[in-house]
Structure formats: C-alpha cells, structure tokens
Design an enzyme around this catalytic site. Structure first.
Site, short mmCIF file in Angstrom:
data_model
loop_
_atom_site.label_atom_id
_atom_site.label_comp_id
_atom_site.label_asym_id
_atom_site.label_seq_id
_atom_site.Cartn_x
_atom_site.Cartn_y
_atom_site.Cartn_z
N ARG A 97 0.85 -1.19 0.00
CA ARG A 97 0.00 0.00 0.00
C ARG A 97 0.89 1.25 0.00
O ARG A 97 1.96 1.25 0.62
CB ARG A 97 -0.84 -0.03 1.27
CG ARG A 97 -1.84 1.09 1.44
CD ARG A 97 -3.01 0.93 0.56
NE ARG A 97 -4.14 1.75 1.02
CZ ARG A 97 -5.17 2.05 0.24
NH1 ARG A 97 -5.24 1.63 -1.01
NH2 ARG A 97 -6.18 2.77 0.71
N THR A 375 -10.31 0.01 -9.36
CA THR A 375 -9.18 -0.75 -8.86
C THR A 375 -9.13 -1.97 -9.77
O THR A 375 -9.99 -2.12 -10.62
CB THR A 375 -9.47 -1.07 -7.38
OG1 THR A 375 -9.45 0.15 -6.68
CG2 THR A 375 -8.55 -2.08 -6.75
N THR A 393 -4.07 -0.77 -7.27
CA THR A 393 -4.84 0.35 -7.80
C THR A 393 -4.07 1.66 -7.78
O THR A 393 -3.06 1.81 -7.08
CB THR A 393 -6.14 0.52 -6.97
OG1 THR A 393 -6.97 1.49 -7.60
CG2 THR A 393 -5.85 0.97 -5.55
N ASN A 395 -6.20 4.14 -7.09
CA ASN A 395 -7.40 4.61 -6.42
C ASN A 395 -8.48 4.86 -7.47
O ASN A 395 -9.02 3.91 -7.98
CB ASN A 395 -7.17 5.83 -5.53
CG ASN A 395 -8.38 6.09 -4.64
OD1 ASN A 395 -9.16 5.17 -4.40
ND2 ASN A 395 -8.56 7.29 -4.18
N GLN A 414 -4.23 8.00 -3.85
CA GLN A 414 -4.63 7.16 -2.73
C GLN A 414 -4.77 7.95 -1.42
O GLN A 414 -5.38 7.47 -0.47
CB GLN A 414 -3.58 6.07 -2.54
CG GLN A 414 -4.11 4.75 -2.07
CD GLN A 414 -4.86 4.01 -3.15
OE1 GLN A 414 -6.08 3.91 -3.08
NE2 GLN A 414 -4.16 3.51 -4.13
N ASP A 417 -8.00 8.14 0.44
CA ASP A 417 -8.51 7.06 1.30
C ASP A 417 -8.29 7.34 2.79
O ASP A 417 -8.81 6.62 3.65
CB ASP A 417 -7.87 5.71 0.93
CG ASP A 417 -8.61 5.03 -0.22
OD1 ASP A 417 -9.68 5.52 -0.61
OD2 ASP A 417 -8.11 4.02 -0.73
N SER A 446 -7.78 0.87 3.46
CA SER A 446 -8.26 0.37 2.18
C SER A 446 -9.42 -0.59 2.39
O SER A 446 -9.65 -1.07 3.50
CB SER A 446 -7.10 -0.37 1.49
OG SER A 446 -7.54 -1.04 0.34
N GLY A 467 -13.77 -1.82 -6.70
CA GLY A 467 -15.09 -1.29 -6.34
C GLY A 467 -15.10 -0.40 -5.11
O GLY A 467 -16.17 -0.16 -4.55
N1 GLY Z 1 -8.58 2.91 -3.07
C1 GLY Z 1 -9.63 2.08 -2.70
C2 GLY Z 1 -9.27 1.15 -1.58
O1 GLY Z 1 -8.09 0.93 -1.34
O2 GLY Z 1 -10.15 0.65 -0.94
#
Ligand code: GLY
Length: 564
Positions: A97, A375, A393, A395, A414, A417, A446, A467
């Site tokens: 991440r 994603t 992703t 994001n 990101q 988030d 996330s 999603g």
């Molecule tokens: N960027 C969406 C997630 O990590 O949930």
C-alpha cells in the site's frame, strides 16, 4: 419483540463446479489459470505458467502487464495487496500500500474554512502517496517466485514499446473518466491524446515509449531503479515542481511488508483475506460470522429475507470500520474482537429479519477490551496448486492523472482514502476518524480484499474485486453465493449484487432483483436504490480433483466478442 431467526450449524448445499445444465459456465482448465480484467494481461500470465513459472511469477508478470494495458488501475505508481497460499498450505499477505510522505499532515486536505477539499486529495499533486507496487512485486518474487525480475517484466516491456490496440473498455474509460483528470497534464496528454488533438479511440495503437524505458530500468536494476535511481529522481522532481510532497527520501525509505492474513471460519470453510491497512479481511470475516447465525440457504438467493440479513450485518461492520480501522503500524486495530464469534453473535441478536434498523441508530460497537470499479483484481493458480490473489490500484481511474516527468508512470490519488476530516465522506462515501487520519508515513485505510477460501485443507476459491467501498460486500457475496447458495463460480460472479455501507443509509442494488423482492425490502424499512453495477471479480475455484474453474466478471466492458 423482534422476530429473530437465529440458527446455527445449518448444512450448506452441495458444492457446484458447473454442470452442462447450468446457465453460466466457468472456464475450465487442468494445469493453471489466470483471471484478469484484460485479455492481453491474462495471456501474459498464462504464457509465464506455460514456461514453467509458478503462480507468483505469473502474478508479477500480470501486474506489470496491467500497468501497460489497463492504465485505469494497473500501475507502477500506485499500490495494493497480494494474498498468496503456497502448495504447502502457507498463507501470507504482502502489503504494498502507498505511504503518506514525510511532509503529510493531518489537515492537509482542508480548505481555509476547515472543510475537506476533495480536489486536493483526488486530483492535485498532494493526492499521491509514495507508491508501493514495484517494491511489493519484488518482495513477492524474491521470496516466493522462481523466475528473475527481468524475465517477468519482459512481456510488459514489449506491450509498452510495441504498443497494443486500444479496446472498448479503455476507450470508454478514457472518455468517461480520463478526460476529466488527464488533459490538464502535458505528460498525460502526450500518452492518451493523439497528435491531431483527439483522444485515443478503440482500434488505435497505444505505444508507451517512456513507460517502456521505466520498465527496462526496473528490469535491469531492480526496484532500486524506481526507489533510488533515475525514476525516483523524476518522481521527486515532478512533485517538487508541481507542489506534491513525495521526496527522494520518501521513495528511498518505502518498504513493502509481509503480514499475517486475517483468517476466519465460515460453515466449515477457512477464509483468509487481507489484514490492515485493508479493512477488507476483518469485515468480510465479521459479516460472515454474523451471517453464520442465520440459515441463508433456507431463505434462498435474492430473497428479501436473505438480503435483509446481509444488509443489516453490513451496516454494523461498516460502522465499526469508521471507528476502529487504520494503519496497524500506527494504531492498535482490535481485529481479534472484531472477528470474534462472540461479538458477531451479539450483533446477530440485534438483527431483525423483518425490520431494518436505521443507520442513525447504529453506532460503532463496544468491543471486548482485549484489544471505483476503479481498482483491479487478478487471480492466478498454477499446476502445483500455488494460488495468488492481487488487488492493486491508483485509487480512482487513472489516479491523480499526473504522469511523473518522462517516466510514463501515472501517479495514484490514494491519499483520498485517508479521513480528511472526521465524519466527512471520501470519494466512496466512507467516513472515518482518528484511526485513519492523515499522518507522515501512514498507509491509508483500504477496502481491497484479495481472498482465499480453503476447504478440507485445500485451496478452494481465489477471488477479489475492485469497487472501492463495495469491494468488501462484493467479495462477501462471492463467498456466500458459492457456500450458502451452491452456485458455481460463474453463477456466483454473474448473480446481481447488493451493498449497504451504513452511511449512506441506503441499500444499493444492481438491476436483476425482482420488483417483489425490492418491495418487500422497502416494507422492512430498507431504503432501496437501484444503481450501476458493482465490482468486477476475477475468481478461480479448485475442485478436490485439482481441476480449475474460473470466471471473469461480465460487468466490465469486454472486447472478447467482436462484431462490425
Ligand atoms: N482505493 C480504494 C481502496 O483501497 O479501498
């Protein structure tokens, strides 16, 4: 008096792998399987398996390929999670991440009036966290792969250098989302717009010479090319020039981390999924634990009663998410309490199959004291039974829209988030508090949930989805559709989905449920709203005889069937 329908230990229906008389049929294979959102990337993974690579080799090759062929979410400039289960039954999770830069601060996304400013967290240079993908893939390959990095990057390099024909999915997404975020950045325009000033269309060839160069540098010099070498220089320069925060030190200090997966037990199956900084694993297990108290199979798929029970369980889980979940390196996440059967039972006892509880009456629980379709997901299984599930992703589609210098690398957004301000929803409508506040070196919370289900000690289902906030409930439905409703993997994928995330207080449903069901749900007090499709699962199921059954979600625009 609430009418409770608590039952425990109801026998699940027989497992289905798909028979000729089923409506939807999984793809079948004997040796190995790759499920991704993109045909070119799938082929890359299958080729690596055929060359003798294992599932991790193939997954890393696919991850690099998607950065070229699926720039909406495939990436080098973003991050994500890998869950893997080896043929010997070891299950582990790799967290790559993004991390907030050193100079990130709690109120960095507030405007002068103290209001959360989503432009800052989504489309400005401040939106990007330090990317993790390259580090994550290298950690996975070194520890669990068999092939050298330059071999698994080669197919992605070729796709970037020689180009590929833009398919309908990419053309549509460029038009719908890309034209909002990409055109204001010269480096991004140079990739996705043609010399005559028009946007790439289906059928055009997309060559990404700069991205090919970056891939070549990583292939030759390993992750250091990205984190300490010429690519790091370009990213840091771009950030300094445009007002972003990622520095060379942030890049040099980035580390992917191996973590212990969250695990649970559901009607005799073992469920493994991603631990924090994803909320996915904890809440999938929490919701399954609640649902285990009810006989879903008796109500049946798509019944108002089954949907009511799932929706109510989801409300409690998302309320807890808002309070307790954050980066485990900075906050103590009470995962044992959240995933305990006892806590789930106490929540199940509050659920009434006949009457929805308004979200305003639900607060994050008191725990025991011991503690966009934006994603992309892919799943790989090899001939030995090694299994890999990756969700990664930028994001939202195309991330911040900013390509760093001449690297050809799209940067993530990101940082959105994080919880910019307690109680203020992010782009997915998710709210959070202190646990997920912005802070230097923190990883934003996330929902990504690469998940592996084990039956009788053997890997049985490998799945995951994009999603945003709907990832958790989409993956959950793959689990209950197969276990509780006896669907084969293709049926479970194709079945219409629904979602409740506590706030907003609405039961979001896809098209495909009967009006009678929706009416009954309305009568129970659910605020039912029919909205666009949710998730895009890529799943593989392994039968006890080792045969593989896979299904890619039909919800993404596909170009596999051609017409003219
Ligand atoms: N960027 C969406 C997630 O990590 O949930």
């Amino acid at each position: 008096m609430m009418s409770l329908c608590l039952t425990a230990g109801a026998a699940p229906p027989p497992v289905s792998y798909g028979v000729e008389t089923d409506i939807y049929h999984p793809v079948r294979a004997e040796h190995g399987m790759v499920a991704t959102v993109d045909a070119l990337a799938t082929q890359v993974g299958v080729d690596i398996l055929k060359q003798g690579g294992n599932a991790v080799d193939a997954a890393v090759a696919v991850g690099y390929a998607l950065a070229v062929t699926h720039p909406q979410a495939g990436n080098l400039g973003g991050g994500g999670f890998m869950l893997l289960r080896t043929k010997d039954g070891k299950t582990t999770a790799i967290d790559f991440r993004e991390m907030a830069p050193e100079k990130a601060s709690r109120d960095m996304f507030l405007d002068q009036q103290g209001n959360a400013d989503s432009k800052k967290s989504l489309t400005s240079p401040l939106a990007s966290g330090t990317p993790g993908t390259v580090a994550g893939f290298s950690l996975a390959l070194e520890k669990y792969g068999t092939m050298p990095l330059n071999k698994v990057i080669q197919p992605a390099f070729k796709l970037a250098r020689e180009g590929y024909i833009v398919n309908e999915a990419l053309a549509d997404d460029l038009k719908q989302y890309g034209s909002e975020v990409l055109p204001s950045h010269e480096n991004s325009r140079a990739i996705f717009w043609k010399k005559d000033g028009s946007l790439l269309q289906k059928g055009d060839r997309l060559i990404q010479a700069n991205l090919a160069k970056s891939l070549e540098l990583i292939a030759e010099n390993g992750p250091d090319a990205f984190y300490k070498g010429p690519i790091a220089d370009q990213i840091a320069e771009e950030m300094a020039k445009s007002g972003g925060l990622i520095s060379k030190a942030d890049l040099a200090n980035y580390k992917a981390v191996e973590r212990k997966p969250i695990s649970g037990e559901y009607r005799g199956y073992e469920v493994y999924s991603m631990p924090p900084p994803s909320s996915g694993g904890i809440h999938i297990v929490q919701i399954l634990n609640i649902l285990e108290n009810f006989d879903l199979a008796k109500y049946g798929f798509g019944s108002a009663d089954a949907m009511q029970l799932v929706a109510e369980a989801e409300k409690y889980a998302y309320a807890d998410r808002s309070e307790y979940l954050g980066d485990p390196d900075f906050v103590k996440v009470p995962w044992q309490a959240l995933t305990s059967k006892a806590y789930a039972k106490s929540l199940a006892e509050k659920i009434d199959v006949n009457k929805a509880r308004p979200s305003s009456d639900i607060k994050p629980g008191r725990l025991a004291p011991y503690e966009s379709n934006q994603t992309t997901h892919f799943s790989v299984v090899d001939k030995d039974g090694n299994a890999v599930a990756v969700t990664y992703t930028l994001n939202t589609n195309f991330g911040s829209g900013i390509v760093a210098g001449n690297t050809g690398i799209l940067m993530n957004n990101q940082m959105d988030d994080f919880s910019a301000k307690p109680g203020v929803p992010n782009v997915y409508g998710l709210v959070g508090g202190d646990a997920n506040a912005v802070g230097p070196h923190k990883r934003p919370l996330s929902s990504m949930s690469p998940t592996i289900v084990v039956k009788d000690g053997k890997t049985w289902l490998v799945t995951g989805s994009p999603g945003g906030s709907r990832i958790i409930t989409t993956v959950l439905q793959m689990v209950i559709n197969t276990i509780d409703f006896g669907m084969n993997v293709a049926e479970a994928t194709n079945a219409p989905r629904f979602h409740h995330q506590w706030l907003l207080d609405e039961l979001r449903v896809e098209k495909g449920f009967s009006p009678d069901t929706l009416k009954l749900l309305g009568e129970k007090g659910q605020k039912v709203v029919v909205k666009e499709a949710m998730g895009s699962t890529q799943s593989i199921m392994i039968a006890p005889d080792g045969k593989l059954y896979g299904a890619s979600d039909p919800r993404t625009v596909e170009d596999l069937t051609e017409g003219y």
